[in-house]
Design an enzyme around this catalytic site. Sequence first.
Site, PDB file in Angstrom:
ATOM      1  N   THR A 139       1.996   5.283  -0.157  1.00 11.26           N
ATOM      2  CA  THR A 139       1.647   6.250  -1.000  1.00 11.26           C
ATOM      3  C   THR A 139       1.493   5.988  -2.556  1.00 11.26           C
ATOM      4  OG1 THR A 139       2.822   8.086   0.285  1.00 11.26           O
ATOM      5  CG2 THR A 139       2.099   8.643  -1.970  1.00 11.26           C
ATOM      6  N   ALA A 140       2.467   4.996  -2.692  1.00 16.32           N
ATOM      7  CA  ALA A 140       2.556   4.522  -4.230  1.00 16.32           C
ATOM      8  C   ALA A 140       1.477   3.324  -4.454  1.00 16.32           C
ATOM      9  CB  ALA A 140       3.905   3.660  -4.430  1.00 16.32           C
ATOM     10  N   LYS A 144       3.297  24.930  -1.808  1.00 20.66           N
ATOM     11  CA  LYS A 144       4.605  24.975  -1.970  1.00 20.66           C
ATOM     12  C   LYS A 144       4.824  25.816  -3.386  1.00 20.66           C
ATOM     13  CE  LYS A 144       8.720  22.004  -3.232  1.00 20.66           C
ATOM     14  NZ  LYS A 144       9.007  20.538  -3.311  1.00 20.66           N
ATOM     15  N   ALA A 149       7.151  16.236  -0.088  1.00 19.20           N
ATOM     16  CA  ALA A 149       7.116  17.535  -0.828  1.00 19.20           C
ATOM     17  C   ALA A 149       7.098  17.188  -2.171  1.00 19.20           C
ATOM     18  CB  ALA A 149       8.556  18.278  -0.523  1.00 19.20           C
ATOM     19  N   VAL A 206       9.007   9.499   3.846  1.00 20.78           N
ATOM     20  CA  VAL A 206       9.640  10.714   3.864  1.00 20.78           C
ATOM     21  C   VAL A 206       9.428  11.686   2.562  1.00 20.78           C
ATOM     22  CG1 VAL A 206      11.659   9.568   4.959  1.00 20.78           C
ATOM     23  CG2 VAL A 206      11.602   9.672   2.630  1.00 20.78           C
ATOM     24  N   GLY A 214       0.820  -1.225   0.196  1.00 23.82           N
ATOM     25  CA  GLY A 214       0.004  -0.096  -0.183  1.00 23.82           C
ATOM     26  C   GLY A 214       0.834   1.250   0.009  1.00 23.82           C
ATOM     27  N   ILE A 269       7.465  11.253  -5.385  1.00 21.98           N
ATOM     28  CA  ILE A 269       5.922  11.043  -5.733  1.00 21.98           C
ATOM     29  C   ILE A 269       5.585  11.055  -7.128  1.00 21.98           C
ATOM     30  CG2 ILE A 269       3.764  11.956  -5.252  1.00 21.98           C
ATOM     31  CD1 ILE A 269       4.569  12.281  -2.369  1.00 21.98           C
TER      32      ILE A 269
END
Length: 501
Positions: free
Chosen positions: A16-17, A79, A51, A48, A14, A346
């Site tokens: 983020t990816a 950002k 951003a 981590v 699972g 990301i």
Amino acid sequence: MSQDDERTVVIVGGGTAGWMAAAAFARFLPSETCVTVIESDAIGTVGVGEATIPQLRLFNQSLGIDEDDFVRETGATFKLGIEFVGWGAPDDRYLHAFGTIGQGWGLLPFHHYWLRDRLSGGTAGLWDYSVSALAAVNGRFARDTGPADRASGHAWAFHFDAALYAAYLRRHAEAGGVGRIEGDIVSFERDDATGDIAAVHLSDDRCIAGDLFVDCSGFRGLLIEQALGAGYDDWSDLLPCDRAIAVPSEAIRPWRPYTRASAHRAGWQWRIPLQHRTGNGIVYASDHLSDDEATAILLAGLDAAPIGDPRPLRFTTGRRRRAMVGNCVALGLAAGFMEPLESTSIHLVQSGIARLLQLFPRARPTKVAVEEFNRQTAREWEAIRDLLVLHYHANGRTEPFWQARRATPIPERLRHRIDLFRQTGTITRDSDELFTEVGWLQVMLGQQIMPETYHPLADVPAPEALAAFLQNARHRVAAVARAMPGHDDFIAHHCAAKIAA
């Protein structure tokens, strides 16, 4: 893959990816496609990558995600760029700002006119012509910057909590029909005829079969490497940092609308402001800095008290030699790792998903489709790698680590970019590269690579015409940035998070 309409996609892992892939598949694949995520709550995530770059907005928009809702639910801030501190002299700093800088005139991009002025004694900085840069350093933010026919070139991304983002996407994916299985994968099954992954076996003896497998299992590459032997291209000779330590600290106000990357004697530190906390970390080369020394540097550099224990991470910079093997595709850390110096982690997940959807097979992936996926992936990773190498190569520091970085031979393609820019002021790129000419421009100038000249067509305007052109550009950019509300005020009015620190 099977020939009928009912196809099964299994996402291993699972985080983020995994949940980015699941949410995208739920949105774009035919309704007959069965998508299942297998993950274990017992296996932690690196987490981590907080951003991002502006392309993530396109991903969220494609899923129908409301931006204010996303910001609230993930504790995000906005950002406008990345500030690099100490990469030349210890007190040097520059901003890699998002969006455009100035506007072209005739056949030439803006920076040639700026170079003409600068080499003639002008004092205006390049970033005086960037809305995002001026807004960032003054702590301002807005989405609407004026009439569409007078586009400002303003662009933005986000800082957010990666774990909260994964949970947010999980809700979207499950609402779209994605299934989730809690469990640990202990073995895999190969198809005797093709060598493809046929199924994975869980510790409770369940067997999960699939037509296409997406490996989001992290560094271990459970399927792409352990099962299929994709191989790994080690880039440690170019990017020798091999460890990182991350720690959250208390939130500080105001929330600065930019990421900070500060060089130290054997690497760099990051600072990422969220609404409910600040993300901090240090990246370093273990040959030049011990773990204890790195931890001490990290903790001493915090802006506020830590709210967790430092978490170590070891890595080898590089990528899978083949990101796709047969019916298995690697995303995220399973595909490789490059330090988050330009916040690309990301994005590489996002682009891998887009590439997979573009080449999504009707049946078993063809050899030529797999080759194309790997060709595009390699080109993207190598272009990003070269920009990271540029930061290290063109440095002005005196420590042994940094001296070695200047002396290390760099890829020929990067050498050509640098020489072309230094000798002519020209920047070229492949049309599908991630970073634009404006991105390369800012990093090269920020790292003190100054062109010796500019394009001769920039000499065509009369001096008074050039002066008026540059003055009008500066005034307009300053007016747009000045009209924006404060970044904190914008969040308070539109998307304040309800998350405990």
